[in-house]
Design a protein around this motif. Structure first.
Motif, PDB file in Angstrom:
ATOM      1  N   GLN A 290      -7.236   4.424   2.624  1.00  0.00           N
ATOM      2  CA  GLN A 290      -6.856   3.390   1.678  1.00  0.00           C
ATOM      3  C   GLN A 290      -7.651   3.594   0.380  1.00  0.00           C
ATOM      4  O   GLN A 290      -8.871   3.381   0.337  1.00  0.00           O
ATOM      5  CB  GLN A 290      -7.123   2.002   2.260  1.00  0.00           C
ATOM      6  CG  GLN A 290      -6.101   1.565   3.298  1.00  0.00           C
ATOM      7  CD  GLN A 290      -4.751   1.280   2.665  1.00  0.00           C
ATOM      8  OE1 GLN A 290      -4.575   0.296   1.938  1.00  0.00           O
ATOM      9  NE2 GLN A 290      -3.780   2.140   2.926  1.00  0.00           N
TER      10      GLN A 290
ATOM     11  N   SER B 218      -4.655  -1.985  -2.168  1.00  0.00           N
ATOM     12  CA  SER B 218      -5.078  -0.603  -1.981  1.00  0.00           C
ATOM     13  C   SER B 218      -3.841   0.239  -1.668  1.00  0.00           C
ATOM     14  O   SER B 218      -2.805  -0.294  -1.264  1.00  0.00           O
ATOM     15  CB  SER B 218      -6.095  -0.500  -0.838  1.00  0.00           C
ATOM     16  OG  SER B 218      -5.580  -1.095   0.345  1.00  0.00           O
TER      17      SER B 218
ATOM     18  N   SER C 116       0.822  -1.215   0.000  1.00  0.00           N
ATOM     19  CA  SER C 116       0.000   0.000   0.000  1.00  0.00           C
ATOM     20  C   SER C 116       0.851   1.259   0.000  1.00  0.00           C
ATOM     21  O   SER C 116       0.332   2.370  -0.147  1.00  0.00           O
ATOM     22  CB  SER C 116      -0.922   0.008   1.224  1.00  0.00           C
ATOM     23  OG  SER C 116      -0.165   0.071   2.414  1.00  0.00           O
TER      24      SER C 116
END
Length: 818
Positions: free
Chosen positions: A367, A355, A137
């Motif tokens: 996110q 994400s 992420s």
């Protein structure tokens, strides 16, 4: 251009194989193929835990050299016991000087296809797997400096949750993954970097001809794809964790793929070849050694197996974990656990939400998913399908079910004893500590360590219960827990690897017959009841319980309402639940007590509608409302309140079936109370959220958390935080004041306490779109449909996990102030 120097004798390549003759695993041959530059000698030394197994010197004359050595009684490598040997290769020049040293980890194991089953070291293997993308992420698909830390966390989390296999979807992962799988014990389907999904699905849809499909039989693709497959093999051939080579993902079929398979078979006869794409193009079924499908239901798998036992079957992708999902996972694992079944497990799609951290317009991190960066077209949150969260890689609530369904020791318990089924292939249960716990009404009553629970691999044994049920009133549950005896690289001593639980007795108490006095006041439009430390007010104008004051404090912010709706999950959206069952959302929002009721004579002649009705009995007052649900065809329900003098209100929701209405997503009552009541404690399944089709991994017990904690971190707000098998639950403020909800003794309830209504959650596409918190929203629920998860683009919840509205439905619970 590269400029580098090598010594006079240099090891260019090494290939290691561990060979066994037949089913005898006490004798092995270590075969080492060396590719060298220059003349000299090599000293090969094999060690295990610093103990030397052998050391032998061979002459080198450039080119290739093949070395083999017998190894007696080798410790076998498996995910259960990933024993590794260290092979040290020292290269000496003609003068005998040491010029180069190379180390290679070796795992002695045999993987084979025999009588149409995949066997590891002679035992039928079951893959309890997950697909894993290389994703962060923080850096997306780019491998960054933090990546090893994230990778190690993934491996440890998998081991702690009984995942034993990874498919490297859909390309080679970073080198460290394979080393860690060797070391920690995880089986690998090593997938080649190939996917041409977009070129064949339009052919399957009838939009374009087969000439657009890649690679198919096109000669211009053969060399490059053979090179890719060769690179996959050459890089990862010495990892014992790699059991299967995968040609790629979703790229139709054809001669090119067949040639790739034949090439890797020539290179390596110690592993199998996997390719799922022949399902869509069966011209060359021999491309794969394994029947591999995606997202087939258990029913589909059984139908396939019934057609014949041609080759082993796996689901290389299954139980699509998008949002609140993984319902009915147990059906797949129960099938794989059947003795000698042709279905040998599968790989959940997938491990982690894909994400990316991003700031919203107010500078707060969240996110982000597809479309949040302005890109179009997009699949929005379709890649948010992990059993671990993308932001911090922590397990999501779904992992609780995965851990249980994947555990290698099963325990079944009744009031006569318990049975242990050891599903491990090589490990006896005496390798673990076994602890028995007796809980009374959710509280630990007795605990005992069991020392005689020794069940051999793949065997079952029964044992007596170590506890006597006391005469004290209460519900008694026994838990048998298997735990690590010592610290490991992936968990500390005491980590639970498997458990089973069962209620063995319920000793009822004699109910009190004491009647607490109360008074009833009938107003023009209201009915008031006053008792011990409380008073309530019912309104016929507003259609419900408009006030409940306990100890002088108002406890409810709005009139409780019948509720038939939940915020749609990603799976609900995929199967058009809203379109099919949307009338129940309207009913939840707009059901009315006006224009409906019991006909009674009017003083002016004719009749009027009485709603609610009120009956005063010896020990209670019964106030009953009828609601028009505003559905088509028309339907009604009743909500009855039985008020006792001690402040208890027994509540019963009743619905009679109406032909033509779809089944409701939920059947319960919704309360809104002040957000100061922010702590929930419950006696039921936990600790993570549970649902009708996802509660096998829960334990019956007493748990507590914050109401806000029940908002799972799914990328899109949706139904979350529910608890099943709830006997009682209380929602309180910091002083311990609040409401206590108690299920009917004959049937536990579903329970939910969240900061938002289902409709508020449904309206938000990101958590930051949710409004400021003003209320705690409580839903006491008789039934809620399961979450599903066979796939997220059309699969429905299994029918046994959907409320049955073809017959009358009734739900009773009690609430009171505390």
């Amino acid at each position: 251009m590269w400029l580098y120097a090598i010594p006079t004798v240099h090891l260019e390549d090494i290939s290691v194989k561990t060979l066994f003759a037949g089913d005898d695993f006490t004798h092995s041959t270590l075969e080492v193929a060396l590719q060298v530059e220059g003349k000299g000698a090599a000293r090969l030394t094999l060690r295990r835990s610093e103990l030397e197994v052998f050391s032998e010197k061979i002459a080198l004359n450039g080119g290739s050299a093949l070395f083999s050595h017998a190894v007696e009684n080798p410790y076998l490598w498996s995910a259960e016991d990933p024993t590794l040997y260290e092979l040290e290769i020292e290269l000496l020049d003609d003068a005998g000087h040491l010029v180069e040293v190379t180390g290679q980890k070796v795992g002695f194991r045999k993987f084979e296809l025999k009588t149409n089953r995949m066997l590891l070291n002679g035992k039928r293997i079951v893959f309890k797997g997950a697909n894993r993308h290389e994703f962060s992420s923080i850096t997306g698909r780019a491998v960054g400096v933090h990546t090893h830390e994230e990778l190690l966390r993934d491996i440890i989390t998998m081991k702690q949750n009984n995942i034993n296999a990874i498919r490297t979807s859909h390309y080679q992962n970073q080198d460290a993954l394979y080393d860690l799988c060797d070391e920690y014990g995880l089986y690998l389907i090593a997938e080649n970097n190939l996917e041409s999904h977009g070129t064949w699905d339009i052919h399957q849809a009838g939009i374009r001809g087969i000439e657009g499909v890649l690679p198919n039989d096109k000669p211009e693709w053969k060399a490059v794809l053979s090179d890719r497959m060769n690179s996959t093999y050459q890089r990862d051939k010495n990892h014992p964790a790699v059991l299967i080579w995968s040609l790629g993902n979703e790229s139709f079929g054809g001669e090119t793929l067949l040639q790739m398979a034949e090439m890797v078979r020539r290179f390596d006869d110690t592993r199998l070849v996997h390719y799922e794409g022949v399902v869509n193009d069966p011209r060359f079924l021999e491309t794969t050694d394994i029947e591999s499908h995606m997202y087939s239901t258990v029913k589909d798998i059984k139908e396939y197996l019934a057609q014949g036992d041609k080759r082993p079957y796996i689901e290389c992708e299954y139980s699509h974990a998008m949002g609140n999902s993984n319902g009915a996972l147990h059906k797949y694992t129960e099938l794989a656990d059947q003795k000698d079944c042709g279905y040998q497990g599968g790989f959940i799609w997938d491990y982690i939400d894909q994400s990316i951290w991003k700031k919203d317009r107010y500078g707060k991190w969240f996110q982000a998913y597809g479309g949040d960066f302005g890109e179009r077209p997009t699949d929005y949150n379709f890649s948010g399908n992990g059993i671990a969260y993308g932001g911090d890689r922590a397990p999501s609530p779904k992992m609780q079910e995965v851990k249980f369904c994947y555990q290698n020791i099963a325990v079944s318990i009744d009031n006569s004893g318990f049975e242990v089924w050891n599903k491990n292939l090589f490990t006896s249960t005496d390798a673990f500590d076994c602890v028995a716990l007796l809980h009374r009404d959710g509280k630990l009553y007795q605990q005992q360590e069991l020392t005689n629970i020794d069940v051999a691999p793949e065997e079952r044994s029964s044992f007596p219960l170590p506890f006597m049920v006391p005469a004290l009133p209460g519900e008694y549950a026994v838990t048998i827990s298997f735990r690590l005896k010592e610290d490991t690289s992936w968990a500390k001593k005491g980590h639970e690897v498997a458990f089973g639980q069962g209620v063995i007795a319920v000793v009822r108490s004699i109910p009190s017959k004491k009647v607490t006095p109360f008074t009833v006041t009938h107003g023009t439009h209201n009915i008031g009841v006053r008792g011990e430390n409380f008073d309530v007010l019912f309104s016929d104008l507003n259609g419900g319980l408009t006030s409940y004051r306990y100890a002088g404090k108002e406890m409810i912010q709005e009139i409780p309402r019948p509720n038939f709706w939940r915020a749609p999950t990603d799976n609900d959206c995929g199967n058009n639940m809203g379109g099919v069952r949307g009338q129940w959302k309207l009913a939840s929002l707009y059901a009315t007590a006006k224009g409906i009721g019991k006909e009674i004579p009017s003083v002016h002649g004719g009749t009027i509608l009485q709603n609610p009705t009120c009956e005063v009995e010896t020990d209670s007052v019964v106030v009953t409302y009828l609601y028009n649900l505003q559905t088509s065809p028309a339907a009604e329900c009743s909500l009855q309140y039985r008020v006792f003098g001690d402040g208890r209100i027994q509540t019963t929701l009743h619905y009679d079936p109406v032909e033509g209405l779809a089944a409701m997503p939920e059947f319960g009552v919704l309360f809104k109370i002040d957000a100061d009541y922010d702590t929930v404690e419950w006696y039921g399944n936990g600790p993570a959220e549970t649902y009708w089709d996802r509660q096998h991994g829960a334990k019956l017990g007493i748990y507590q958390n914050k109401v806000a904690d029940n908002m799972a971190q799914y990328l899109v707000p949706q139904e979350c935080g529910a608890k099943t098998a709830v006997r009682w639950a209380k929602v309180v403020d910091r002083k311990g004041r609040g409401l206590l909800f108690t299920a009917d003794a004959a049937k536990p309830m579903f329970f939910s306490a969240l900061p938002y209504t289902p409709h508020e959650m449904e309206s938000a596409k990101h958590p930051y779109e949710l409004p400021p918190v003003h209320y705690t929203v409580i839903r006491a629920i008789g039934e809620q449909m399961g979450v599903g998860g066979d796939d997220s683009w059309g699969a429905n919840v299994h029918p046994e996990y959907i409320p049955d509205v073809t017959k009358p439905v009734e739900f009773t619970f009690t609430f009171r102030g505390i």
